[in-house]
Design an enzyme around this catalytic site. Sequence first.
Site, PDB file in Angstrom:
ATOM      1  N   GLY A  82       0.837  -1.196   0.000  1.00  9.51           N
ATOM      2  CA  GLY A  82       0.000   0.000   0.000  1.00  9.51           C
ATOM      3  C   GLY A  82       0.868   1.240   0.000  1.00  9.51           C
TER       4      GLY A  82
ATOM      5  N   HIS B 137      -2.133   7.438   7.494  1.00  5.89           N
ATOM      6  CA  HIS B 137      -1.156   8.310   6.820  1.00  5.89           C
ATOM      7  C   HIS B 137      -1.821   9.601   6.343  1.00  5.89           C
ATOM      8  CE1 HIS B 137       2.615   6.114   6.598  1.00  5.89           C
ATOM      9  NE2 HIS B 137       2.061   5.034   6.051  1.00  5.89           N
TER      10      HIS B 137
ATOM     11  N   GLN C  53       2.930   9.923   1.835  1.00  2.20           N
ATOM     12  CA  GLN C  53       4.290   9.349   1.872  1.00  2.20           C
ATOM     13  C   GLN C  53       5.168   9.848   0.727  1.00  2.20           C
ATOM     14  OE1 GLN C  53       2.514   5.231   2.417  1.00  2.20           O
ATOM     15  NE2 GLN C  53       4.462   4.998   3.474  1.00  2.20           N
TER      16      GLN C  53
ATOM     17  N   HIS D 143      -4.166   1.498   7.945  1.00  4.30           N
ATOM     18  CA  HIS D 143      -2.791   2.026   7.946  1.00  4.30           C
ATOM     19  C   HIS D 143      -2.680   3.218   6.980  1.00  4.30           C
ATOM     20  CE1 HIS D 143       1.751   1.122   7.893  1.00  4.30           C
ATOM     21  NE2 HIS D 143       1.605   1.908   6.844  1.00  4.30           N
ATOM     22  N   GLU D 144      -3.302   3.096   5.802  1.00  2.00           N
ATOM     23  CA  GLU D 144      -3.195   4.173   4.794  1.00  2.00           C
ATOM     24  C   GLU D 144      -4.037   5.391   5.173  1.00  2.00           C
ATOM     25  OE1 GLU D 144      -0.790   3.651   3.140  1.00  2.00           O
ATOM     26  OE2 GLU D 144      -0.663   1.479   2.948  1.00  2.00           O
TER      27      GLU D 144
ATOM     28  N   CYS E 271       6.190  -0.350   7.443  1.00  2.00           N
ATOM     29  CA  CYS E 271       5.817   0.838   6.680  1.00  2.00           C
ATOM     30  C   CYS E 271       7.003   1.247   5.828  1.00  2.00           C
ATOM     31  CB  CYS E 271       5.440   1.968   7.642  1.00  2.00           C
ATOM     32  SG  CYS E 271       4.959   3.492   6.805  1.00  2.00           S
ATOM     33  N   LEU E 272       6.732   1.603   4.582  1.00  2.00           N
ATOM     34  CA  LEU E 272       7.800   2.033   3.676  1.00  2.00           C
ATOM     35  C   LEU E 272       8.473   3.309   4.174  1.00  2.00           C
ATOM     36  CD1 LEU E 272       6.041   1.310   0.266  1.00  2.00           C
ATOM     37  CD2 LEU E 272       7.852  -0.033   1.361  1.00  2.00           C
TER      38      LEU E 272
HETATM   39  O1  GNR Z   1       4.088  -2.692   2.566  1.00  2.00           O
HETATM   40  C1  GNR Z   1       3.459  -2.544   3.611  1.00  2.00           C
HETATM   41  N1  GNR Z   1       3.157  -3.631   4.364  1.00  2.00           N
HETATM   42  C2  GNR Z   1       2.294  -3.610   5.441  1.00  2.00           C
HETATM   43  C3  GNR Z   1       2.267  -4.718   6.284  1.00  2.00           C
HETATM   44  C4  GNR Z   1       1.421  -4.764   7.368  1.00  2.00           C
HETATM   45  C5  GNR Z   1       0.583  -3.696   7.620  1.00  2.00           C
HETATM   46  C6  GNR Z   1       0.599  -2.577   6.805  1.00  2.00           C
HETATM   47  C7  GNR Z   1       1.443  -2.533   5.726  1.00  2.00           C
HETATM   48  S1  GNR Z   1       1.442  -1.142   4.673  1.00  2.00           S
HETATM   49  C8  GNR Z   1       3.083  -1.182   4.062  1.00  2.00           C
HETATM   50  C9  GNR Z   1       3.260  -0.132   2.974  1.00  2.00           C
HETATM   51  C10 GNR Z   1       3.101   1.237   3.588  1.00  2.00           C
HETATM   52  O2  GNR Z   1       3.928   1.771   4.281  1.00  2.00           O
HETATM   53  N2  GNR Z   1       1.959   1.852   3.364  1.00  2.00           N
HETATM   54  O3  GNR Z   1       1.719   3.034   3.924  1.00  2.00           O
HETATM   55 NI    NI Z   2       2.910   3.104   5.736  1.00  2.00          NI
END
Ligand code: GNR
Ligand code: NI
Length: 167
Positions: free
Chosen positions: A46, A137, A51, A133-134, A91-92
Amino acid sequence: MALLPILRFPDPRLKKVAAPVVRVDDSIRKLAADMAETMYEAPGIGLAATQVDVHQRVVVIDVSEEKSELRVFINPVLSHCDGSQVGEEGCLSVPGIYDKVERAEQVTVDYLDLDGQAQSLRAEGLLAVCLQHEVDHLNGKVFVDHLSSLKQTRIKNKLAKQARVTA
Ligand code: GNR
Ligand code: NI
């Protein structure tokens, strides 16, 4: 298409609250395509526009094994949440850090698609986790904000040390 640079925690720009997209036009479709390319290349499941330092409410997600089910959510709203699950998140924007976060088990997301049409989707499991999670952000939150302040401090120190080594 273009790869976009991803902001790293604790960059203060990750705390900005993204604005709703007013009109789904070609610039938004280009942003979504560039975000998808960036997400696949990372690789991640995601990516939120925040980001890549674009503070508009756009999210791309692909939780499929084959990386063949790109989903784009514009102005996503979690209109309904049920149950709870605890899963390891990464998270990236927080590379190399993984920890458990409690999330709703099922969510309903209302959003616009790439044609600007209103849609609603019921999600569970990893897709539900990723949506939460998104949307965090877009609201200026990273998963680290769900952890204790002790863990947050340790993560900041670890990332600062990593940055010194790679510099
Ligand atoms: O790549 C991602 N893996 C992930 C694994 C578990 C819960 C959430 C994520 S999102 C993350 C990519 C990211 O940072 N999205 O904002
Ligand atoms: Ni993230």
